[in-house]
Structure formats: C-alpha cells, structure tokens
Scaffold this motif. Structure first.
Motif, PDB file in Angstrom:
ATOM      1  N   LEU A 261      45.502  39.311  47.229  1.00 16.18           N
ATOM      2  CA  LEU A 261      44.110  39.376  46.776  1.00 16.18           C
ATOM      3  C   LEU A 261      43.400  38.036  46.938  1.00 16.18           C
ATOM      4  O   LEU A 261      43.871  37.016  46.423  1.00 16.18           O
ATOM      5  CB  LEU A 261      44.055  39.786  45.304  1.00 16.18           C
ATOM      6  N   LEU A 262      42.268  38.056  47.652  1.00 14.72           N
ATOM      7  CA  LEU A 262      41.372  36.894  47.662  1.00 14.72           C
ATOM      8  C   LEU A 262      40.070  37.391  47.039  1.00 14.72           C
ATOM      9  O   LEU A 262      39.132  37.807  47.727  1.00 14.72           O
ATOM     10  CB  LEU A 262      41.155  36.382  49.089  1.00 14.72           C
ATOM     11  N   VAL A 263      40.050  37.412  45.702  1.00  9.40           N
ATOM     12  CA  VAL A 263      38.941  38.003  44.951  1.00  9.40           C
ATOM     13  C   VAL A 263      38.615  37.129  43.743  1.00  9.40           C
ATOM     14  O   VAL A 263      39.340  36.175  43.426  1.00  9.40           O
ATOM     15  CB  VAL A 263      39.285  39.440  44.467  1.00  9.40           C
ATOM     16  N   HIS A 264      37.548  37.467  43.061  1.00 10.49           N
ATOM     17  CA  HIS A 264      37.161  36.780  41.827  1.00 10.49           C
ATOM     18  C   HIS A 264      38.215  37.037  40.744  1.00 10.49           C
ATOM     19  O   HIS A 264      38.731  38.150  40.645  1.00 10.49           O
ATOM     20  CB  HIS A 264      35.798  37.330  41.386  1.00 10.49           C
ATOM     21  N   ASP A 265      38.515  36.022  39.925  1.00 10.08           N
ATOM     22  CA  ASP A 265      39.506  36.195  38.853  1.00 10.08           C
ATOM     23  C   ASP A 265      39.210  37.427  37.995  1.00 10.08           C
ATOM     24  O   ASP A 265      40.121  38.142  37.585  1.00 10.08           O
ATOM     25  CB  ASP A 265      39.507  34.966  37.921  1.00 10.08           C
ATOM     26  N   ASP A 266      37.911  37.662  37.734  1.00  9.31           N
ATOM     27  CA  ASP A 266      37.534  38.746  36.828  1.00  9.31           C
ATOM     28  C   ASP A 266      37.690  40.128  37.453  1.00  9.31           C
ATOM     29  O   ASP A 266      37.526  41.140  36.768  1.00  9.31           O
ATOM     30  CB  ASP A 266      36.084  38.569  36.352  1.00  9.31           C
ATOM     31  N   LEU A 267      37.976  40.180  38.772  1.00 11.89           N
ATOM     32  CA  LEU A 267      38.175  41.486  39.407  1.00 11.89           C
ATOM     33  C   LEU A 267      39.647  41.888  39.421  1.00 11.89           C
ATOM     34  O   LEU A 267      39.981  43.072  39.557  1.00 11.89           O
ATOM     35  CB  LEU A 267      37.634  41.470  40.850  1.00 11.89           C
ATOM     36  N   VAL A 268      40.536  40.918  39.249  1.00 11.26           N
ATOM     37  CA  VAL A 268      41.980  41.157  39.400  1.00 11.26           C
ATOM     38  C   VAL A 268      42.484  42.345  38.565  1.00 11.26           C
ATOM     39  O   VAL A 268      43.310  43.131  39.044  1.00 11.26           O
ATOM     40  CB  VAL A 268      42.777  39.861  39.112  1.00 11.26           C
TER      41      VAL A 268
ATOM     42  N   VAL B  78      45.646  41.974  53.353  1.00  9.65           N
ATOM     43  CA  VAL B  78      44.818  41.080  52.547  1.00  9.65           C
ATOM     44  C   VAL B  78      43.566  41.838  52.125  1.00  9.65           C
ATOM     45  O   VAL B  78      42.953  42.526  52.947  1.00  9.65           O
ATOM     46  CB  VAL B  78      44.436  39.802  53.325  1.00  9.65           C
ATOM     47  N   VAL B  79      43.228  41.754  50.831  1.00 11.11           N
ATOM     48  CA  VAL B  79      41.973  42.316  50.324  1.00 11.11           C
ATOM     49  C   VAL B  79      41.065  41.156  49.949  1.00 11.11           C
ATOM     50  O   VAL B  79      41.451  40.289  49.156  1.00 11.11           O
ATOM     51  CB  VAL B  79      42.213  43.223  49.102  1.00 11.11           C
TER      52      VAL B  79
ATOM     53  N   VAL C 113      46.231  43.485  58.678  1.00  6.70           N
ATOM     54  CA  VAL C 113      45.355  44.464  58.011  1.00  6.70           C
ATOM     55  C   VAL C 113      44.502  43.710  56.991  1.00  6.70           C
ATOM     56  O   VAL C 113      45.015  43.123  56.039  1.00  6.70           O
ATOM     57  CB  VAL C 113      46.180  45.558  57.299  1.00  6.70           C
ATOM     58  N   LEU C 114      43.193  43.733  57.226  1.00  6.23           N
ATOM     59  CA  LEU C 114      42.237  43.045  56.356  1.00  6.23           C
ATOM     60  C   LEU C 114      41.269  44.076  55.789  1.00  6.23           C
ATOM     61  O   LEU C 114      40.619  44.800  56.547  1.00  6.23           O
ATOM     62  CB  LEU C 114      41.479  41.984  57.157  1.00  6.23           C
ATOM     63  N   ILE C 115      41.207  44.165  54.463  1.00  5.61           N
ATOM     64  CA  ILE C 115      40.288  45.094  53.788  1.00  5.61           C
ATOM     65  C   ILE C 115      39.238  44.266  53.073  1.00  5.61           C
ATOM     66  O   ILE C 115      39.566  43.374  52.291  1.00  5.61           O
ATOM     67  CB  ILE C 115      41.050  45.991  52.795  1.00  5.61           C
TER      68      ILE C 115
ATOM     69  N   LEU D  36      37.804  35.201  58.783  1.00  2.16           N
ATOM     70  CA  LEU D  36      39.184  35.685  58.923  1.00  2.16           C
ATOM     71  C   LEU D  36      39.318  36.632  60.122  1.00  2.16           C
ATOM     72  O   LEU D  36      40.339  36.604  60.816  1.00  2.16           O
ATOM     73  CB  LEU D  36      39.644  36.377  57.636  1.00  2.16           C
ATOM     74  N   GLU D  37      38.304  37.462  60.355  1.00  4.09           N
ATOM     75  CA  GLU D  37      38.341  38.354  61.523  1.00  4.09           C
ATOM     76  C   GLU D  37      38.497  37.545  62.810  1.00  4.09           C
ATOM     77  O   GLU D  37      39.292  37.873  63.685  1.00  4.09           O
ATOM     78  CB  GLU D  37      37.043  39.178  61.613  1.00  4.09           C
ATOM     79  N   TYR D  38      37.713  36.481  62.919  1.00  8.25           N
ATOM     80  CA  TYR D  38      37.725  35.662  64.136  1.00  8.25           C
ATOM     81  C   TYR D  38      39.062  34.932  64.276  1.00  8.25           C
ATOM     82  O   TYR D  38      39.681  34.928  65.351  1.00  8.25           O
ATOM     83  CB  TYR D  38      36.577  34.663  64.076  1.00  8.25           C
TER      84      TYR D  38
END
Lengths: 270, 270
Positions: free
Chosen positions: A102-109, A123-124, A151-153, A178-180
C-alpha cells in the motif's frame, strides 16, 4: 438555461449519483465547509422518493471517518450510501488473489484491514499526500520492477486538487511516474472507470438511462458517467473552471450553478 | 563476435563519445568503483590519437566535483572533455531569456550560478534525489500550472538507475508526473536528445559518420546516438541487462563485454 436543457428528460430520472467534494462541500485543512444549499438539497432528494447514492474518489480517509465528518456538517448520509475506490479495490484484490503493497494515506489503511498484505504481488496507490516521500516512491517502484509482470492499481487518476493552502498533485501524477518507470499501465479503480460507475449504479438500483451523475469534474464525473450511458450535470462549484465549458471532448447535459439548483429543477418535474 | 561485427567499419572511426556511469565506473554511496580495465582503456584511447569526449546525463553534482571524483579513481579526464546536461540547459535558458525554478540536487545548483532565477518563468528538473519531496514537487507543480504556457525543462529522461543500496527512480519518472499534472510536454536536455549529441560531436570535432558512442543504456546511449547517424556499442557492464539484446526497436552495431574490449578491437584496426 439548465431548466430548458433538462426539460426533455428530467421527468424520466429515477436516481442520482452525487459526487461529494466540490458538490456537497469544499475540503480544506480544517475539515472543510458545506456548499450553500447542499445540506437541504440532499434532504429534499431523500424526501422526494428519488434514489440516491454518493460516488466519490476520496481516498485520504476511511468511509467511516469521511461520513462522520459530513454528518457533522449536517448531511443526511450513511456509509452504505457511499461508493468509494478503496472498497472497490478490495473486491478486485480478493477476486484475483492479489496481496497489495500500500502506498496510501495513513487514514485509509483500515479499509484494507481484511486483506492479506504479506509477500506483496501488486502495488495499490492512492492519494498518499505526505506519504509521497522519495523513500516510499522508491520502495513501491522496487516492488513493482522486481515482478515478472508488474501489477499497479491506482485509486483514481486525478491530476491535482485544491486545498485551502493551494493546489496539490493528486494520485494520477504519481501513478504516471510509476507507470513510466516500470513500463506498465495502471488499472484505475474509481471514477472515470466504467466498472466503478457500474457498481455505483448497481448500489443505486436504477438503470443508467434513468440515472444522472452530478459532479464538479468535467472529465472524471461528467465524461465518465456519460460513457456509461448516464446523463450528467456539471455544477459551477468546487474545482469547476469557466474554461471547462469549452472542453474539447466532454459536454455535460446541462450546467447548474450548484446542487441546490439541480434539485430544484428535477423536483419540479416530478 | 564484436570483432567480426566491427571489422567492416572500425578502421573508419576517428573519435569516441563515452558514457561515464556504467562504462568507466559503477556509482554508489561511497563514491563508486572503477570498472576493471577502464582506467587503462581511457589512457590507451588518448595515446592512440583518436579523439575523445565524455557524454553523460549525470546531474547529481557539478562537472567539477564529478571530474575530481573520477580523477581520484585514476581516470585521465578534465572538465572540458565532459558534455553534461546542466551546461547545455544553461545555454538554452540564456538563449530564450528563461529564469528557472530549480528542482535539482543541492550539489548541482552551482552550475546555475550565473543564471537569473528571480520571478521564474520555467521549471528545470534534474535527478534531485532526496530533494524529490512532496513539498518540493507541489511547489514546482504550482509554479508550472500558474503559467499561461508552462515550460518544463528536464535534464534527461531516465526511468531508473542502480546504486549500491538498490534501484532508484530517475528524473524521467518525476518529469512524467509533472507533464501529466500540467498537461505539458517537457523539453529534454541530455541523452537521447539529438541536439545534445550534436553538441558533444561538435566538441569532439569529428562528424557523426566517423564517431562511435559507447554506453550501457540501450535507449538513451545506443538508440540516441544511432538516430544522429553515429555507430554505437553497448557494453555488458553498468545497467546492461541480457534482455536488452532483445530490445524491440534498438540494435547496437556491436556488443562488447566492457570498454577495455571495445578499445582493444578499435586499436587493432588502426
């Protein structure tokens, strides 16, 4: 005018999908403020018997926390009424046996509490805000580049958004980085993805032809909904800019000054 | 073999462009280490009478500092022999009256000492490494998005590179993030830009047809040089991967195990 533009079809509308940020309220460091008339407009929709579902790309906090904030502003809204990217991503992860880094905001975990995250095979990425550090981006990149088929979401593909202290890069910019670097195309969960609107419509319980989307984002709200066979209104609040009215590809079925005006017109047709 | 592949044309070579990182040495936290045989190979080129210019996308430090590091490893190299993106960018900035906001490594800033940076009307992005923070990226983004016609100059377009502690995202990934957010295309200064190879050839003093490029990057070194009419060798050192030999678009004129082998073959033909 909006009234004239909507006259031909407003009577056929049975349900509404509403964007939240920029339609119900303006976000900001202090939690944000409701847009004039929106609290009452949501109440009037519910009283009218029209079906209602909220459809947001918000990924900086869990739906629980987000809904609590909106209730605090006076909105009649519940968690079950909100279609958001994180729960949609969880369904995809489970279906395909994917274990996310997860590469997301702490509050979304907490939205991913029930998902197995050991030995990640994807990777999300969400709007991670302060978590978009050099170290965290390199870490997500290394996990992807070491996969045979990365796989990148991505939870949305927004370019930027406005907060009280200025414009901020949104998840879409980091998704592109990340796509590039990995020569891969992300799977986007959230507006404008067709499958995301289809889930929102399923929860709304109304076919696309009898539903309208109301949002402030010309591409992700209006364009995305129209590609699913819905009609769509753009409000002149939130991130709306006058230049949106000359957009080269997307033309809303009508412009309204705000949510309250849209609801006025719709309810007069019933 | 390389010898056979080069037999038909090696005699016509009058000058060499050499990539540095991955050809002369491997970079890393401790300054890096020379690649076996490369110190002696540079000496042999100079003794042979062949012309020589170094052509690098290095932007983490000034040429002065970079050259001093290489001299410390034993390389016979001077600042005037190095073609690098920052001085090329300075020429462009001066020619077009551009005042840059810099998103670069601290150690590169002195290269821009003589450039007016007040009231920026463009953004220059290099491999900023630890300076790629959330705050710095938002700042560069805001400066661009507020321009009527955003101007973004990128010192290279590499996807990633390898250091002793692992792979790192290179400037190209962050360039893509800003390009997407601002709906703009960056002007790339450095390999594989044609104008950059042309400056290097001008400094070399040999026409493209009589020059060869030797590098470890299949796209930026080999592909870029070939598009300028040069022949190009890929070394099997640095970031070289066996999968490069099946690249869909780029085919080097020959593969060599390392710089020393290339020099052996060339000098035997003289």
């Amino acid at each position: 005018s909006a009234r004239r533009a909507m006259a031909a079809w407003a009577r056929a509308v049975r349900g509404l999908l509403l964007d939240i940020s920029g339609v119900l309220y303006d976000s900001g460091g202090d939690g944000g403020v409701p847009i004039a008339g929106s609290v009452e407009a949501v109440r009037r929709i519910k009283a009218s018997g029209l079906k209602l579902q909220f459809c947001t790309n918000e990924t900086q906090e869990t739906r629980e926390k987000f809904v609590k904030k909106l209730q605090g502003m006076g909105f009649d809204i519940s968690v079950a009424e909100v279609t958001a990217p994180a729960p949609a991503a969880c369904r995809i992860l489970k279906e395909h046996g994917l274990r996310p880094h997860l590469l997301v905001h702490d509050d979304l975990v907490p939205e991913f509490a029930e998902i197995d995250k050991a030995n990640p095979n994807c990777v999300v990425i969400g709007d991670a805000a302060e978590n978009f550090t050099y170290a965290n981006l390199n870490e997500a990149f290394r996990i992807l580049i070491e996969m045979e088929k990365p796989v990148l979401i991505s939870l949305g593909r927004g370019r930027y958004y406005k907060e009280t202290d200025g414009l901020k890069l949104d998840v879409g910019a980091y998704m592109k980085a990340l796509e590039y670097a990995c020569d891969v195309q992300a799977e986007v969960v959230g507006k404008p993805a067709k499958t995301f609107f289809e889930s929102a419509l399923a929860e709304l319980g109304v076919p696309a032809q009898q539903a309208i989307m109301i949002g402030d984002d010309i591409v992700n709200d209006v364009g995305g909904a129209q590609r699913c066979g819905m009609r769509a209104l753009q409000v002149r609040t939130g991130k709306y800019r006058p230049s949106d009215e000359n957009h080269p590809h997307v033309k809303p079925d009508a412009y309204v000054n705000n949510l309250a005006e849209a609801v006025d017109i719709l309810l007069q047709q019933l």
